[in-house]
Motif scaffolding. Sequence first.
Motif, PDB file in Angstrom:
ATOM      1  N   ALA A 103       0.862  -1.180  -0.078  1.00  0.00           N
ATOM      2  CA  ALA A 103      -0.037  -0.048  -0.049  1.00  0.00           C
ATOM      3  C   ALA A 103       0.831   1.196   0.044  1.00  0.00           C
ATOM      4  O   ALA A 103       0.329   2.121  -0.642  1.00  0.00           O
ATOM      5  N   GLN A 104       1.988   1.303   0.583  1.00  0.00           N
ATOM      6  CA  GLN A 104       2.774   2.461   0.694  1.00  0.00           C
ATOM      7  C   GLN A 104       3.760   2.651  -0.472  1.00  0.00           C
ATOM      8  O   GLN A 104       3.694   3.790  -1.041  1.00  0.00           O
ATOM      9  N   LYS A 105       3.960   1.447  -1.196  1.00  0.00           N
ATOM     10  CA  LYS A 105       4.683   1.688  -2.511  1.00  0.00           C
ATOM     11  C   LYS A 105       3.578   2.180  -3.605  1.00  0.00           C
ATOM     12  O   LYS A 105       3.961   3.011  -4.292  1.00  0.00           O
ATOM     13  N   GLN A 106       2.285   1.747  -3.664  1.00  0.00           N
ATOM     14  CA  GLN A 106       1.221   2.171  -4.404  1.00  0.00           C
ATOM     15  C   GLN A 106       1.051   3.641  -4.338  1.00  0.00           C
ATOM     16  O   GLN A 106       0.747   4.341  -5.538  1.00  0.00           O
ATOM     17  N   SER A 107       1.123   3.954  -2.973  1.00  0.00           N
ATOM     18  CA  SER A 107       0.575   5.320  -2.541  1.00  0.00           C
ATOM     19  C   SER A 107       1.720   6.362  -3.077  1.00  0.00           C
ATOM     20  O   SER A 107       1.221   7.639  -3.572  1.00  0.00           O
ATOM     21  N   PRO A 110       5.055   5.878  -7.570  1.00  0.00           N
ATOM     22  CA  PRO A 110       4.822   6.354  -9.003  1.00  0.00           C
ATOM     23  C   PRO A 110       4.671   7.757  -8.912  1.00  0.00           C
ATOM     24  O   PRO A 110       5.120   8.395  -9.910  1.00  0.00           O
ATOM     25  N   ARG A 111       4.437   8.627  -7.978  1.00  0.00           N
ATOM     26  CA  ARG A 111       4.553   9.933  -7.793  1.00  0.00           C
ATOM     27  C   ARG A 111       5.806  10.403  -7.519  1.00  0.00           C
ATOM     28  O   ARG A 111       6.174  11.522  -8.012  1.00  0.00           O
ATOM     29  N   MET A 112       6.559   9.589  -6.923  1.00  0.00           N
ATOM     30  CA  MET A 112       7.890   9.803  -6.696  1.00  0.00           C
ATOM     31  C   MET A 112       8.653   9.730  -7.904  1.00  0.00           C
ATOM     32  O   MET A 112       9.775  10.454  -8.403  1.00  0.00           O
ATOM     33  N   ALA A 113       8.543   8.785  -8.842  1.00  0.00           N
ATOM     34  CA  ALA A 113       9.311   8.477 -10.035  1.00  0.00           C
ATOM     35  C   ALA A 113       9.060   9.760 -10.992  1.00  0.00           C
ATOM     36  O   ALA A 113       9.914  10.021 -11.491  1.00  0.00           O
ATOM     37  N   THR A 114       7.856  10.282 -10.899  1.00  0.00           N
ATOM     38  CA  THR A 114       7.643  11.577 -11.909  1.00  0.00           C
ATOM     39  C   THR A 114       8.249  12.926 -11.301  1.00  0.00           C
ATOM     40  O   THR A 114       8.298  13.572 -11.962  1.00  0.00           O
ATOM     41  N   SER A 179      12.492   3.421  14.240  1.00  0.00           N
ATOM     42  CA  SER A 179      11.534   3.051  13.287  1.00  0.00           C
ATOM     43  C   SER A 179      11.610   4.148  12.263  1.00  0.00           C
ATOM     44  O   SER A 179      11.837   5.465  12.566  1.00  0.00           O
ATOM     45  N   ILE A 180      11.052   3.994  10.993  1.00  0.00           N
ATOM     46  CA  ILE A 180      10.982   5.102   9.899  1.00  0.00           C
ATOM     47  C   ILE A 180       9.417   5.391   9.960  1.00  0.00           C
ATOM     48  O   ILE A 180       8.781   4.631   9.449  1.00  0.00           O
ATOM     49  N   PHE A 181       9.117   6.606   9.717  1.00  0.00           N
ATOM     50  CA  PHE A 181       7.921   7.037   9.690  1.00  0.00           C
ATOM     51  C   PHE A 181       7.635   8.068   8.338  1.00  0.00           C
ATOM     52  O   PHE A 181       8.520   8.851   8.172  1.00  0.00           O
ATOM     53  N   ILE A 182       6.459   7.633   7.710  1.00  0.00           N
ATOM     54  CA  ILE A 182       6.263   8.559   6.565  1.00  0.00           C
ATOM     55  C   ILE A 182       5.276   9.769   7.079  1.00  0.00           C
ATOM     56  O   ILE A 182       4.263   9.482   7.632  1.00  0.00           O
TER      57      ILE A 182
END
Length: 385
Positions: A103-107, A110-114, A179-182
């Motif tokens: 879910a984190q990857k999908q969220s 894709p927007r980080m890639a652009t 831990s790492i948080f978004i």
Amino acid sequence: MPTSNTWDAEVVAGVQRFVRQEIIGQAQDLEASDSYPEQIVSKLKELGLFSIAVPQEYGGLELSVPTYAKIMEELAFGWTTLNCFINSHCSASSILAQHGTEAQKQSYLPRMATGELRVAIALTEPSAGSDLHSIRTKATPTGNGGYMLNGTKIFITNGARADVVLVLARTAPGKDGLSIFIVEKGQPGFTVGANAQTMGHRHIDVAELIFQDVELKAGNLVGEVEGQGLKQMLDALETGRIAMAATAVGLSRSALKAAREYAEQRVAFGTEIVHHQAIQMLLADMATQTMAAQSLVQVAANTKSSGQRSDMVSGMAKLFAGETCAKVTLDCVRIHGGSGFVKGFPAERYYREAPYYILTEGTNEIQKLTIAKRMLKGDAEAIGL
């Protein structure tokens, strides 16, 4: 369909063209400008450089570590500020790609890639720099599966302009309690403080980030498993150190080129100073040390890419390339003489930028400790030492 090696080579060639056509010859003006180089950042997005570490299934280039290192070197050959826009974003991409939930990857990916979504990494604190075990920022469980984040981070590259920050915080005592948080911008309690006024890279915001009772959900925890943050972060930092070492090599190449060109034009005692033996000795040392640093970065990148443990060799690359960069840029100033002390010549800028590669991604003193520790545990034999 092109092979991976062919694709990587095409991306590197595109970066070289971009640097040659749009950066070299303009870097001094870009550096002197007070405006944020929005057009340049947009071009980095068009080239796909914000997607370097994003898997292809999420719209990224998913380039190898050796290719990433070469791209960083070529960008730095033009203007090292370019690298500051990219490196922490790519480290964040790597963390989410390797350790995030689906879910984190999908969220985010894709927007980080652009480049639509810019992401920074928040590690350093007033009392915790290279010593990550001393981090005091806390994420306290709230009882409903969420967390309350409190603390302050300083010297965060792209911290003010990033849309999302990956924050390393303490969830329990001890070395396994990180831990790492978004954390997304705009959340109540998350504010951006003052920007640090740095020696170089004046277009990069190096910001203080303040977290005061920021409410986070379980889904904000990278991987949704506590206590994995240090391991997740150190893995990304190995690649980050290789990238910084490659950047130092690119800056050394720029300084060497500027020194040689100046020496070929400057006349003293009846001839161009490049014919003086003292200048030739400086140039010979600069070239030899730069090539040695470049080779060590390639070894580190190949080691990391192969899946072997690479903290020792990435530390070696960062240590040697950073120290080489400091010496080569100083020698560039020496060859320029008084002109090297004047802002109109790039030698002055190179000299100001060089210390960054001694200090960033873990100081070179920390690298020496890591190298010695791994040597004593037998890692040196693994690479033939």
